[in-house]
Design a protein around this motif. Structure first.
Motif, PDB file in Angstrom:
ATOM      1  N   TYR A 151       0.826  -1.209   0.000  1.00 52.10           N
ATOM      2  CA  TYR A 151       0.000   0.000   0.000  1.00 52.10           C
ATOM      3  C   TYR A 151       0.859   1.258   0.000  1.00 52.10           C
ATOM      4  O   TYR A 151       0.607   2.217  -0.750  1.00 52.10           O
ATOM      5  CB  TYR A 151      -0.915   0.016   1.223  1.00 52.10           C
ATOM      6  N   ALA A 152       1.875   1.294   0.872  1.00 52.55           N
ATOM      7  CA  ALA A 152       2.737   2.470   0.971  1.00 52.55           C
ATOM      8  C   ALA A 152       3.450   2.738  -0.345  1.00 52.55           C
ATOM      9  O   ALA A 152       3.537   3.891  -0.805  1.00 52.55           O
ATOM     10  CB  ALA A 152       3.742   2.289   2.110  1.00 52.55           C
ATOM     11  N   ASP A 153       3.965   1.662  -0.959  1.00 49.40           N
ATOM     12  CA  ASP A 153       4.644   1.818  -2.246  1.00 49.40           C
ATOM     13  C   ASP A 153       3.694   2.336  -3.313  1.00 49.40           C
ATOM     14  O   ASP A 153       4.037   3.242  -4.089  1.00 49.40           O
ATOM     15  CB  ASP A 153       5.226   0.466  -2.655  1.00 49.40           C
ATOM     16  N   CYS A 154       2.469   1.793  -3.335  1.00 48.99           N
ATOM     17  CA  CYS A 154       1.488   2.200  -4.349  1.00 48.99           C
ATOM     18  C   CYS A 154       1.065   3.651  -4.173  1.00 48.99           C
ATOM     19  O   CYS A 154       1.064   4.435  -5.127  1.00 48.99           O
ATOM     20  CB  CYS A 154       0.277   1.280  -4.290  1.00 48.99           C
ATOM     21  N   GLU A 175       8.726  -2.772 -21.577  1.00 48.45           N
ATOM     22  CA  GLU A 175       9.586  -1.597 -21.485  1.00 48.45           C
ATOM     23  C   GLU A 175       9.683  -1.058 -20.062  1.00 48.45           C
ATOM     24  O   GLU A 175      10.499  -0.172 -19.798  1.00 48.45           O
ATOM     25  CB  GLU A 175       9.050  -0.490 -22.412  1.00 48.45           C
ATOM     26  N   ALA A 176       8.852  -1.555 -19.138  1.00 40.06           N
ATOM     27  CA  ALA A 176       8.868  -1.053 -17.755  1.00 40.06           C
ATOM     28  C   ALA A 176       8.443  -2.180 -16.822  1.00 40.06           C
ATOM     29  O   ALA A 176       7.917  -3.212 -17.256  1.00 40.06           O
ATOM     30  CB  ALA A 176       7.942   0.161 -17.607  1.00 40.06           C
ATOM     31  N   GLU A 177       8.678  -1.947 -15.530  1.00 47.47           N
ATOM     32  CA  GLU A 177       8.317  -2.914 -14.511  1.00 47.47           C
ATOM     33  C   GLU A 177       7.078  -2.420 -13.748  1.00 47.47           C
ATOM     34  O   GLU A 177       6.966  -1.224 -13.446  1.00 47.47           O
ATOM     35  CB  GLU A 177       9.469  -3.116 -13.516  1.00 47.47           C
ATOM     36  N   PRO A 178       6.140  -3.312 -13.445  1.00 50.00           N
ATOM     37  CA  PRO A 178       4.965  -2.883 -12.670  1.00 50.00           C
ATOM     38  C   PRO A 178       5.332  -2.673 -11.207  1.00 50.00           C
ATOM     39  O   PRO A 178       6.318  -3.225 -10.715  1.00 50.00           O
ATOM     40  CB  PRO A 178       3.996  -4.057 -12.827  1.00 50.00           C
ATOM     41  N   ILE A 179       4.547  -1.876 -10.521  1.00 46.71           N
ATOM     42  CA  ILE A 179       4.768  -1.696  -9.087  1.00 46.71           C
ATOM     43  C   ILE A 179       4.369  -2.982  -8.360  1.00 46.71           C
ATOM     44  O   ILE A 179       3.724  -3.862  -8.924  1.00 46.71           O
ATOM     45  CB  ILE A 179       3.981  -0.488  -8.537  1.00 46.71           C
ATOM     46  N   LEU A 180       4.737  -3.069  -7.082  1.00 48.30           N
ATOM     47  CA  LEU A 180       4.524  -4.298  -6.315  1.00 48.30           C
ATOM     48  C   LEU A 180       3.054  -4.708  -6.282  1.00 48.30           C
ATOM     49  O   LEU A 180       2.722  -5.894  -6.426  1.00 48.30           O
ATOM     50  CB  LEU A 180       5.050  -4.110  -4.894  1.00 48.30           C
ATOM     51  N   LEU A 181       2.156  -3.754  -6.104  1.00 45.18           N
ATOM     52  CA  LEU A 181       0.726  -4.075  -6.019  1.00 45.18           C
ATOM     53  C   LEU A 181       0.232  -4.726  -7.295  1.00 45.18           C
ATOM     54  O   LEU A 181      -0.550  -5.678  -7.262  1.00 45.18           O
ATOM     55  CB  LEU A 181      -0.072  -2.808  -5.719  1.00 45.18           C
ATOM     56  N   PHE A 182       0.697  -4.222  -8.444  1.00 43.23           N
ATOM     57  CA  PHE A 182       0.248  -4.779  -9.718  1.00 43.23           C
ATOM     58  C   PHE A 182       0.945  -6.091 -10.047  1.00 43.23           C
ATOM     59  O   PHE A 182       0.455  -6.869 -10.864  1.00 43.23           O
ATOM     60  CB  PHE A 182       0.476  -3.774 -10.843  1.00 43.23           C
ATOM     61  N   GLN A 183       2.106  -6.342  -9.431  1.00 38.41           N
ATOM     62  CA  GLN A 183       2.710  -7.658  -9.575  1.00 38.41           C
ATOM     63  C   GLN A 183       1.893  -8.708  -8.834  1.00 38.41           C
ATOM     64  O   GLN A 183       1.760  -9.850  -9.288  1.00 38.41           O
ATOM     65  CB  GLN A 183       4.140  -7.645  -9.021  1.00 38.41           C
ATOM     66  N   LEU A 184       1.333  -8.313  -7.692  1.00 40.14           N
ATOM     67  CA  LEU A 184       0.492  -9.225  -6.922  1.00 40.14           C
ATOM     68  C   LEU A 184      -0.875  -9.404  -7.562  1.00 40.14           C
ATOM     69  O   LEU A 184      -1.430 -10.504  -7.594  1.00 40.14           O
ATOM     70  CB  LEU A 184       0.331  -8.705  -5.489  1.00 40.14           C
ATOM     71  N   PHE A 185      -1.437  -8.301  -8.068  1.00 37.60           N
ATOM     72  CA  PHE A 185      -2.804  -8.319  -8.604  1.00 37.60           C
ATOM     73  C   PHE A 185      -2.836  -7.653  -9.978  1.00 37.60           C
ATOM     74  O   PHE A 185      -3.182  -6.470 -10.097  1.00 37.60           O
ATOM     75  CB  PHE A 185      -3.756  -7.589  -7.658  1.00 37.60           C
ATOM     76  N   PRO A 186      -2.490  -8.377 -11.028  1.00 33.92           N
ATOM     77  CA  PRO A 186      -2.544  -7.815 -12.392  1.00 33.92           C
ATOM     78  C   PRO A 186      -3.969  -7.832 -12.932  1.00 33.92           C
ATOM     79  O   PRO A 186      -4.336  -8.691 -13.730  1.00 33.92           O
ATOM     80  CB  PRO A 186      -1.628  -8.759 -13.179  1.00 33.92           C
ATOM     81  N   PHE A 187      -4.773  -6.863 -12.490  1.00 29.89           N
ATOM     82  CA  PHE A 187      -6.200  -6.873 -12.835  1.00 29.89           C
ATOM     83  C   PHE A 187      -6.508  -6.227 -14.178  1.00 29.89           C
ATOM     84  O   PHE A 187      -7.653  -6.116 -14.559  1.00 29.89           O
ATOM     85  CB  PHE A 187      -7.001  -6.154 -11.747  1.00 29.89           C
ATOM     86  N   GLY A 188      -5.540  -5.724 -14.853  1.00 32.85           N
ATOM     87  CA  GLY A 188      -5.830  -5.138 -16.152  1.00 32.85           C
ATOM     88  C   GLY A 188      -5.234  -3.754 -16.286  1.00 32.85           C
ATOM     89  O   GLY A 188      -4.599  -3.217 -15.381  1.00 32.85           O
ATOM     90  N   GLU A 189      -5.415  -3.127 -17.434  1.00 32.15           N
ATOM     91  CA  GLU A 189      -4.841  -1.831 -17.730  1.00 32.15           C
ATOM     92  C   GLU A 189      -5.520  -0.746 -16.907  1.00 32.15           C
ATOM     93  O   GLU A 189      -6.733  -0.574 -16.958  1.00 32.15           O
ATOM     94  CB  GLU A 189      -4.987  -1.516 -19.226  1.00 32.15           C
ATOM     95  N   VAL A 190      -4.709   0.001 -16.152  1.00 30.52           N
ATOM     96  CA  VAL A 190      -5.257   1.056 -15.306  1.00 30.52           C
ATOM     97  C   VAL A 190      -5.870   2.164 -16.149  1.00 30.52           C
ATOM     98  O   VAL A 190      -6.886   2.757 -15.790  1.00 30.52           O
ATOM     99  CB  VAL A 190      -4.149   1.629 -14.395  1.00 30.52           C
ATOM    100  N   ALA A 201      -7.387  -3.752  -7.220  1.00 27.46           N
ATOM    101  CA  ALA A 201      -6.183  -4.363  -6.654  1.00 27.46           C
ATOM    102  C   ALA A 201      -6.016  -3.994  -5.180  1.00 27.46           C
ATOM    103  O   ALA A 201      -5.642  -4.829  -4.354  1.00 27.46           O
ATOM    104  CB  ALA A 201      -4.957  -3.927  -7.454  1.00 27.46           C
ATOM    105  N   CYS A 202      -6.291  -2.733  -4.839  1.00 23.74           N
ATOM    106  CA  CYS A 202      -6.207  -2.305  -3.428  1.00 23.74           C
ATOM    107  C   CYS A 202      -7.217  -3.056  -2.568  1.00 23.74           C
ATOM    108  O   CYS A 202      -6.905  -3.483  -1.445  1.00 23.74           O
ATOM    109  CB  CYS A 202      -6.449  -0.794  -3.329  1.00 23.74           C
ATOM    110  N   GLY A 208      -7.117  -9.976   1.196  1.00 20.93           N
ATOM    111  CA  GLY A 208      -6.100 -11.000   1.374  1.00 20.93           C
ATOM    112  C   GLY A 208      -5.409 -10.937   2.720  1.00 20.93           C
ATOM    113  O   GLY A 208      -5.195 -11.969   3.368  1.00 20.93           O
ATOM    114  N   ILE A 209      -5.065  -9.722   3.181  1.00 16.94           N
ATOM    115  CA  ILE A 209      -4.313  -9.610   4.436  1.00 16.94           C
ATOM    116  C   ILE A 209      -5.209  -9.777   5.653  1.00 16.94           C
ATOM    117  O   ILE A 209      -4.702  -9.887   6.780  1.00 16.94           O
ATOM    118  CB  ILE A 209      -3.568  -8.258   4.518  1.00 16.94           C
ATOM    119  N   THR A 210      -6.512  -9.809   5.466  1.00 17.03           N
ATOM    120  CA  THR A 210      -7.423 -10.007   6.599  1.00 17.03           C
ATOM    121  C   THR A 210      -8.057 -11.398   6.604  1.00 17.03           C
ATOM    122  O   THR A 210      -8.047 -12.090   7.629  1.00 17.03           O
ATOM    123  CB  THR A 210      -8.545  -8.943   6.582  1.00 17.03           C
ATOM    124  N   ILE A 211      -8.576 -11.831   5.475  1.00 14.30           N
ATOM    125  CA  ILE A 211      -9.313 -13.094   5.421  1.00 14.30           C
ATOM    126  C   ILE A 211      -8.390 -14.299   5.482  1.00 14.30           C
ATOM    127  O   ILE A 211      -8.636 -15.250   6.237  1.00 14.30           O
ATOM    128  CB  ILE A 211     -10.182 -13.146   4.148  1.00 14.30           C
TER     129      ILE A 211
END
Length: 284
Positions: A151-154, A175-190, A201-202, A208-211
């Motif tokens: 979350y902080a990184d995003c 050509e670029a690297e996705p941020i950590l959140l999008f590496q975990l949850f690649p839900f599509g083009e923002v 993704a958020c 995920g971190i609760t359930i």
């Protein structure tokens, strides 16, 4: 069709030290409701929304991803974790009445077992509660900490470095690297779908971190309940402590020393019978 009355759990059951953290989390989640809770139907609908959202998140992770195998490795690990958890959660969601019965049985059975507990048995029970608290903390803390990092990184990049967040076309072209959140949850083009790609993704990370840690540690609690019950029963059986047979029998502790051999053998047989019945009772 499950009725609301079948999904209600007594307040005292929620205070059982073995499962107090998890039942309160389930009440907040809307998985079950308390008998004293208001707006029960709204709470259960909230639980249904969370469950459906978790399954949809799992489906999106499995069906979408980046073309690069290296970039997709993280999302694959997340997908397997969400998939395994979603299967158990969906199964439990349709058997919530059984979960309520399980927790109620656990509470009543533990209370009955501890009525005749000595100091050693109480220490065994306290050690089990302490162990479960440690396990819950050990599994939940890294999950929340890792989620906070994502979350902080995003959010930091969204505010100060938006070009590194809204770059999905460049990511798909390699050509670029996705941020950590999008590496975990690649839900599509923002760019094309901000609601699903970014907010989705958020939201999925929050689920995920609760359930996931709550559900896994809840299963651990059920298993440790069986273990501590068998340990106490086997201890009493090994010592042939017929004074702790069961509250429903009329034998008093001060009467044990005055029993003759015939009566003593009778109560020992009762002790064996009682232990076998207690062990076969755990079927839910």
């Amino acid at each position: 069709m499950v009725e609301i009355k079948d999904l209600q759990i007594r307040p005292e059951v929620c205070q059982n030290p073995l499962i107090v953290i998890h039942l309160k989390s389930m009440l907040l989640y809307g998985f079950i409701v308390s008998t004293e809770q208001k707006h029960k139907r709204f709470s259960l609908r909230r639980g249904a929304v969370f469950t459906i959202s978790f399954v949809i998140s799992c489906a999106l992770i499995v069906s979408r991803g980046f073309e690069s195998l290296a970039a997709g490795a993280t999302s694959c690990a997340t997908a397997f974790l969400y998939l395994s958890t979603s299967i158990t959660i969906v199964n439990a969601f349709f058997q919530r009445a059984r979960v309520v019965r399980m927790c109620t049985f656990l509470h009543d059975d533990i209370n009955k077992l501890m009525e005749l507990a000595d100091e050693r048995e109480k220490k065994m029970f306290a050690a089990t509660v302490k162990y479960l608290r440690y396990v819950t903390a050990i599994l939940w803390t890294p999950s929340v900490f890792a989620g906070f990092i994502a979350y902080a990184d995003c959010f930091y990049r969204t505010i100060f470095m938006p070009e590194t967040v809204f770059n999905i076309p460049q990511v798909l072209r390699g050509e670029a690297e996705p941020i950590l959140l999008f590496q975990l949850f690649p839900f599509g083009e923002v760019y094309d779908n901000f609601l699903v790609g970014y907010l989705g993704a958020c939201y999925a990370l929050f689920l995920g971190i609760t359930i996931i840690p709550c559900w896994h540690t809840f299963i651990t609690c059920l298993m440790k309940y069986i273990v501590i019950k068998f340990q106490i029963i086997n201890k009493r059986l090994e010592a042939m402590d017929i004074s702790k047979l069961s509250p429903k029998f009329s034998l008093q502790p001060d009467m044990v020393d005055n029993l003759n051999e015939k009566d003593l053998n009778y109560w020992r047989l009762k002790m064996c019978e009682f232990c076998v019945q207690e062990q076969t009772k755990i079927k839910w």
